[in-house]
Design a protein around this motif. Structure first.
Motif, mmCIF file in Angstrom:
data_model
loop_
_atom_site.group_PDB
_atom_site.id
_atom_site.type_symbol
_atom_site.label_atom_id
_atom_site.label_comp_id
_atom_site.label_asym_id
_atom_site.label_seq_id
_atom_site.Cartn_x
_atom_site.Cartn_y
_atom_site.Cartn_z
ATOM 1 N N GLU A 186 62.522 59.124 93.754
ATOM 2 C CA GLU A 186 61.770 59.220 94.992
ATOM 3 C C GLU A 186 60.290 59.130 94.703
ATOM 4 O OE1 GLU A 186 62.622 62.970 96.725
ATOM 5 O OE2 GLU A 186 61.709 64.137 95.101
ATOM 6 N N ARG B 55 59.534 60.923 85.921
ATOM 7 C CA ARG B 55 60.557 61.642 86.665
ATOM 8 C C ARG B 55 60.248 63.131 86.806
ATOM 9 N NH1 ARG B 55 65.146 58.784 87.450
ATOM 10 N NH2 ARG B 55 65.229 56.752 86.421
ATOM 11 N N GLU B 56 59.345 63.614 86.020
ATOM 12 C CA GLU B 56 59.024 65.044 86.064
ATOM 13 C C GLU B 56 57.985 65.383 87.124
ATOM 14 O OE1 GLU B 56 57.856 66.234 82.200
ATOM 15 O OE2 GLU B 56 59.800 65.801 81.258
ATOM 16 N N ASN C 45 56.975 65.866 90.814
ATOM 17 C CA ASN C 45 57.642 66.082 92.091
ATOM 18 C C ASN C 45 56.622 66.203 93.220
ATOM 19 O OD1 ASN C 45 56.623 68.781 91.989
ATOM 20 N ND2 ASN C 45 58.404 69.390 90.750
ATOM 21 N N GLN C 46 57.106 66.468 94.428
ATOM 22 C CA GLN C 46 56.225 66.537 95.600
ATOM 23 C C GLN C 46 55.235 67.693 95.498
ATOM 24 O OE1 GLN C 46 58.804 66.663 99.007
ATOM 25 N NE2 GLN C 46 59.126 64.445 98.999
ATOM 26 N N PRO D 21 56.992 60.932 94.977
ATOM 27 C CA PRO D 21 56.463 62.273 95.262
ATOM 28 C C PRO D 21 55.182 62.259 96.086
ATOM 29 C CG PRO D 21 56.041 61.669 92.977
ATOM 30 C CD PRO D 21 56.925 60.599 93.543
ATOM 31 N N ASP E 12 53.943 68.823 92.752
ATOM 32 C CA ASP E 12 52.899 68.375 91.826
ATOM 33 C C ASP E 12 51.905 67.462 92.535
ATOM 34 O OD1 ASP E 12 54.133 69.757 89.749
ATOM 35 O OD2 ASP E 12 55.397 68.037 89.219
ATOM 36 N N ALA F 242 68.196 60.727 90.191
ATOM 37 C CA ALA F 242 67.647 62.076 90.021
ATOM 38 C C ALA F 242 68.267 62.822 88.849
ATOM 39 C CB ALA F 242 67.847 62.872 91.311
#
Length: 424
Positions: free
Chosen positions: A174, A128-129, A131-132, A176, A134, A65
């Motif tokens: 992770e 990596r940008e 997220n959940q 998302p 999004d 992360a």
């Protein structure tokens, strides 16, 4: 052990001794002492993991992360390997291209989900940008496009599959899309039972014998269209034993590449018609409509309208569903599922229907108790008597009917002796 160094301008640095004995420094910039302590603890776990040969899950997630600039500082001192920084478009293209183990239809579905992801996030979006939050907004974007609930679920499932592969390659910390619902559910609103009368009307409107056979194989054989129908060959028809071998590419990945179904009487005339017209040496049963750009669904809709009917939803799915519902009325469930090539769980969720005939039969059964209630009681209790009732009808006496009552005295009129029922 690592230590924290403080500069006059409030900047912090982490100092530690590397494996070769040299002192290394990681400059953190301006941050609080608490943040520096947390980073030092993770760094010590990372160094300890290198000596022990493995990292714990918490440290692995922390490492994955980290922002690219912080991760680059760890890489510059040799604590981690250089991070591969992939963009969304680049990753999806490489993943789909590498899936040589899936069917062409699955590749098409992956391409559709790829276009949805690229249209929303952009091809240059870093993995990596995302997220959940999004992922939740992307799902709502699909809903706003008017896609059905099951279509949205399927594409969420594929997006989840894409990022699961990215996690395994250590490209993201992770997934998302993990929490998005992806299981497809049956839509009862789109169920439609094609009655024998409607099926006959469609068969009469078909332009040729091969189209009649295509429709009959779907409606009366329960075959999947077009995969199982186009795979059918004349060697698969066992006229003597009354069986048909069906090749299923959809279930071959679970070890069920084929199944046998009965040569149902409804299929025989249409198979014979095409067989008589087939040229010598013909291999496939259906020789027309085999091009990949042939849209059988659109053509069938035209045939259905020509028959004076309105095209029903899930055109070919409901043909299979209708047949399974019919067969389930007569044969055990495990037998029908073996013929249809599915499981009981799938059949209950997506195939078996409640038809108008079920309601009519239930209504007829419900009228029987009402008719009985209108008739007066036919049998009454016999009064206590000492003489045997004469058989006035002359019919054979039946123990189930109160035609003859034995002479007796009512127990309630007789007192019980001191010895009770049993003699002393």
């Amino acid at each position: 052990m690592a230590s924290i160094g403080k500069d006059r301008n409030g900047r912090k640095r982490i100092l530690y001794v590397a494996e070769d004995g040299s002192r290394k420094t990681i400059r953190m910039g301006k941050c609080s002492m608490r943040q520096a302590e947390q980073f030092k603890t993770k760094l010590e776990n990372l160094i300890g993991g290198r000596y022990s040969g493995g990292l714990d899950d918490d440290t692995s997630r922390w490492l994955a992360a980290l922002p690219d600039d912080i991760y680059a500082k760890l890489s510059s001192v040799g604590l981690v390997e250089e991070r591969a920084s992939l963009r969304l478009g680049e990753f999806l293209d490489s993943y789909i291209k590498g899936r040589v183990d899936v069917k062409p239809g699955t590749t098409v579905h992956m391409g559709q989900t790829r276009r949805n992801l690229i249209a929303y996030f952009g091809a240059d979006k870093a993995l990596r940008e995302i997220n959940q939050g999004d992922a939740d907004q992307w799902r709502l974007h699909l809903v706003g496009q008017g896609l059905s609930d099951n279509t949205v679920r399927r594409r969420c499932g594929l997006a989840k599959q894409f990022f699961k592969a990215a996690m395994r390659r250590k490209l993201v910390a992770e997934n998302p899309f993990e929490e998005l619902k992806s299981s497809v559910q049956g839509n009862r609103a789109k169920e439609y039972f094609i009655s024998p009368q409607e099926a006959e009307a469609v068969l009469e409107a078909c332009p040729d014998s091969q189209w009649r056979l295509v429709f009959a194989l779907c409606r009366y054989g329960g075959l999947r269209c077009p995969s199982e129908i186009l795979a059918l060959t004349w060697s698969d028809i066992d006229w003597d034993r009354g069986r048909v071998l069906v090749h299923s590419c959809k279930t071959e990945h679970v070890g069920k590449d084929s199944r046998q179904i009965p040569l149902f009487p409804e299929l025989v005339p249409y198979l014979q018609e095409v067989f008589e017209q087939a040229a010598e040496g013909t291999q496939h049963v259906i020789t027309r409509y085999r091009r990949r750009n042939t849209n059988l669904r659109t053509q069938l809709h035209k045939i259905i309208r020509r028959a004076g009917l309105k095209p029903w939803p899930k055109t070919f799915q409901n043909l299979r569903s209708t047949r399974q519902t019919e067969l389930a009325e007569r044969w055990p469930g495990h037998v029908v599922c073996a013929w249809m090539g599915n499981t009981k769980k799938v059949a209950d969720a997506h195939y078996l229907q409640v038809t108008q005939e079920h309601f009519e039969q239930a209504a007829q059964c419900a009228q029987i108790p009402a008719q009985c209630a209108q008739n007066p009681a036919q049998y009454t209790s016999a009064h206590p008597r000492k003489a045997t009732q004469a058989n006035r009808t002359g019919a054979i006496e039946n123990a189930d009917l109160p035609v003859c009552a034995s002479a007796h005295r009512a127990l309630q009129n007789t007192g019980m002796g001191r010895a009770g029922f049993e003699p002393a």
